[in-house]
Design a protein around this motif. Structure first.
Motif, PDB file in Angstrom:
ATOM      1  N   ARG A   1       0.874  -1.176   0.000  1.00  0.00           N
ATOM      2  CA  ARG A   1       0.000   0.000   0.000  1.00  0.00           C
ATOM      3  C   ARG A   1       0.906   1.219   0.000  1.00  0.00           C
ATOM      4  O   ARG A   1       1.671   1.402   0.949  1.00  0.00           O
ATOM      5  CB  ARG A   1      -0.908   0.020   1.223  1.00  0.00           C
ATOM      6  N   ILE A   2       0.822   2.003  -1.053  1.00  0.00           N
ATOM      7  CA  ILE A   2       1.637   3.212  -1.099  1.00  0.00           C
ATOM      8  C   ILE A   2       0.732   4.429  -1.254  1.00  0.00           C
ATOM      9  O   ILE A   2      -0.374   4.339  -1.790  1.00  0.00           O
ATOM     10  CB  ILE A   2       2.696   3.177  -2.223  1.00  0.00           C
ATOM     11  N   VAL A   3       1.232   5.538  -0.756  1.00  0.00           N
ATOM     12  CA  VAL A   3       0.540   6.810  -0.878  1.00  0.00           C
ATOM     13  C   VAL A   3       1.387   7.700  -1.778  1.00  0.00           C
ATOM     14  O   VAL A   3       2.617   7.736  -1.644  1.00  0.00           O
ATOM     15  CB  VAL A   3       0.344   7.453   0.517  1.00  0.00           C
ATOM     16  N   VAL A   4       0.711   8.385  -2.687  1.00  0.00           N
ATOM     17  CA  VAL A   4       1.378   9.361  -3.556  1.00  0.00           C
ATOM     18  C   VAL A   4       0.813  10.727  -3.150  1.00  0.00           C
ATOM     19  O   VAL A   4      -0.240  11.140  -3.651  1.00  0.00           O
ATOM     20  CB  VAL A   4       1.123   9.067  -5.049  1.00  0.00           C
ATOM     21  N   PRO A   5       1.488  11.405  -2.217  1.00  0.00           N
ATOM     22  CA  PRO A   5       0.933  12.667  -1.691  1.00  0.00           C
ATOM     23  C   PRO A   5       0.637  13.707  -2.767  1.00  0.00           C
ATOM     24  O   PRO A   5      -0.393  14.389  -2.707  1.00  0.00           O
ATOM     25  CB  PRO A   5       2.017  13.165  -0.734  1.00  0.00           C
ATOM     26  N   GLU A   6       1.501  13.838  -3.748  1.00  0.00           N
ATOM     27  CA  GLU A   6       1.308  14.838  -4.800  1.00  0.00           C
ATOM     28  C   GLU A   6      -0.001  14.622  -5.557  1.00  0.00           C
ATOM     29  O   GLU A   6      -0.631  15.570  -6.012  1.00  0.00           O
ATOM     30  CB  GLU A   6       2.487  14.797  -5.769  1.00  0.00           C
ATOM     31  N   LEU A   7      -0.424  13.386  -5.667  1.00  0.00           N
ATOM     32  CA  LEU A   7      -1.664  13.056  -6.376  1.00  0.00           C
ATOM     33  C   LEU A   7      -2.830  12.812  -5.421  1.00  0.00           C
ATOM     34  O   LEU A   7      -3.945  12.541  -5.868  1.00  0.00           O
ATOM     35  CB  LEU A   7      -1.452  11.816  -7.252  1.00  0.00           C
ATOM     36  N   GLU A   8      -2.566  12.881  -4.130  1.00  0.00           N
ATOM     37  CA  GLU A   8      -3.570  12.603  -3.102  1.00  0.00           C
ATOM     38  C   GLU A   8      -4.266  11.271  -3.353  1.00  0.00           C
ATOM     39  O   GLU A   8      -5.491  11.166  -3.345  1.00  0.00           O
ATOM     40  CB  GLU A   8      -4.615  13.716  -3.037  1.00  0.00           C
ATOM     41  N   CYS A   9      -3.457  10.241  -3.601  1.00  0.00           N
ATOM     42  CA  CYS A   9      -4.046   8.935  -3.863  1.00  0.00           C
ATOM     43  C   CYS A   9      -3.272   7.838  -3.143  1.00  0.00           C
ATOM     44  O   CYS A   9      -2.145   8.041  -2.687  1.00  0.00           O
ATOM     45  CB  CYS A   9      -4.100   8.648  -5.358  1.00  0.00           C
ATOM     46  N   ILE A  10      -3.924   6.704  -3.046  1.00  0.00           N
ATOM     47  CA  ILE A  10      -3.354   5.486  -2.492  1.00  0.00           C
ATOM     48  C   ILE A  10      -3.318   4.473  -3.622  1.00  0.00           C
ATOM     49  O   ILE A  10      -4.264   4.394  -4.422  1.00  0.00           O
ATOM     50  CB  ILE A  10      -4.236   4.911  -1.362  1.00  0.00           C
ATOM     51  N   ILE A  11      -2.273   3.686  -3.668  1.00  0.00           N
ATOM     52  CA  ILE A  11      -2.213   2.570  -4.610  1.00  0.00           C
ATOM     53  C   ILE A  11      -2.051   1.312  -3.771  1.00  0.00           C
ATOM     54  O   ILE A  11      -1.097   1.200  -2.996  1.00  0.00           O
ATOM     55  CB  ILE A  11      -1.064   2.733  -5.621  1.00  0.00           C
ATOM     56  N   SER A  12      -3.008   0.408  -3.893  1.00  0.00           N
ATOM     57  CA  SER A  12      -2.964  -0.801  -3.068  1.00  0.00           C
ATOM     58  C   SER A  12      -2.956  -2.053  -3.926  1.00  0.00           C
ATOM     59  O   SER A  12      -3.668  -2.155  -4.920  1.00  0.00           O
ATOM     60  CB  SER A  12      -4.149  -0.838  -2.098  1.00  0.00           C
ATOM     61  N   GLU A  13      -2.126  -2.980  -3.516  1.00  0.00           N
ATOM     62  CA  GLU A  13      -2.083  -4.297  -4.139  1.00  0.00           C
ATOM     63  C   GLU A  13      -3.271  -5.086  -3.617  1.00  0.00           C
ATOM     64  O   GLU A  13      -3.598  -5.018  -2.431  1.00  0.00           O
ATOM     65  CB  GLU A  13      -0.770  -4.978  -3.749  1.00  0.00           C
ATOM     66  N   GLU A  14      -3.907  -5.823  -4.497  1.00  0.00           N
ATOM     67  CA  GLU A  14      -5.088  -6.604  -4.119  1.00  0.00           C
ATOM     68  C   GLU A  14      -4.942  -8.029  -4.633  1.00  0.00           C
ATOM     69  O   GLU A  14      -3.921  -8.399  -5.185  1.00  0.00           O
ATOM     70  CB  GLU A  14      -6.353  -5.942  -4.688  1.00  0.00           C
ATOM     71  N   TRP A  15      -5.988  -8.811  -4.500  1.00  0.00           N
ATOM     72  CA  TRP A  15      -5.999 -10.193  -4.981  1.00  0.00           C
ATOM     73  C   TRP A  15      -6.105 -10.240  -6.500  1.00  0.00           C
ATOM     74  O   TRP A  15      -6.537  -9.292  -7.138  1.00  0.00           O
ATOM     75  CB  TRP A  15      -7.185 -10.959  -4.382  1.00  0.00           C
ATOM     76  N   ASP A  16      -5.774 -11.378  -7.059  1.00  0.00           N
ATOM     77  CA  ASP A  16      -6.031 -11.694  -8.470  1.00  0.00           C
ATOM     78  C   ASP A  16      -5.365 -10.730  -9.451  1.00  0.00           C
ATOM     79  O   ASP A  16      -5.984 -10.280 -10.414  1.00  0.00           O
ATOM     80  CB  ASP A  16      -7.533 -11.773  -8.748  1.00  0.00           C
TER      81      ASP A  16
END
Length: 140
Positions: free
Chosen positions: A95-110
């Motif tokens: 789970r990473i946060v990209v503060p400049e884009l105000e978003c989270i990128i999360s790894e999920e299943w499948d």
């Protein structure tokens, strides 16, 4: 800063989801067999994508146990290889946060990641990196 993105270990409800996958939509029951056919090369596309993001943006790793965000100085330290990714539990997903884009990128299943965003252009700004990594994105 953690509380700007997460509540009770989940992304805040104000975030919308964009899915990033090897496919351009949900597989459906008739295509579940494709999950077993993913190659190491195809899996590596996700690592390529995270590398692209880290070259263009400051990224922070979210630790749900300690409710902290930590700057990532070496992106290779957070990436998984194909074999170890198959053994992960959901608590171990990236789970990473990209503060400049105000978003989270999360790894999920499948073989899917989610971009948790606020409809502020983050997905548009990530779209080229998704394409360059030979991945697809879609929303529900």
């Amino acid at each position: 800063m953690f509380a700007q993105y997460f509540n009770d270990f989940e992304p805040l409800e104000e975030f919308d989801k964009e899915f990033v996958s090897l496919w351009d939509g949900w597989l459906g029951e008739e295509n579940f067999h494709k999950l077993d056919e993913v190659t190491v090369e195809e899996f590596e596309r996700f690592n390529t994508w995270i590398r692209f993001i880290s070259k263009n943006y400051n990224i922070l790793e979210a630790n749900l146990k300690t409710e902290t965000l930590a700057e990532i100085s070496d992106v290779e330290s957070i990436l998984s290889d194909f074999e170890s990714s198959q053994e992960k539990t959901s608590a171990e997903f990236l789970r990473i946060v990209v503060p400049e884009l105000e978003c989270i990128i999360s790894e999920e299943w499948d073989f899917t990641y989610i971009i948790w965003h606020k409809n502020n252009g983050a997905v548009d700004r990530l779209r080229n990196s998704i394409k360059d990594a030979e991945l697809k994105s879609f929303s529900e």
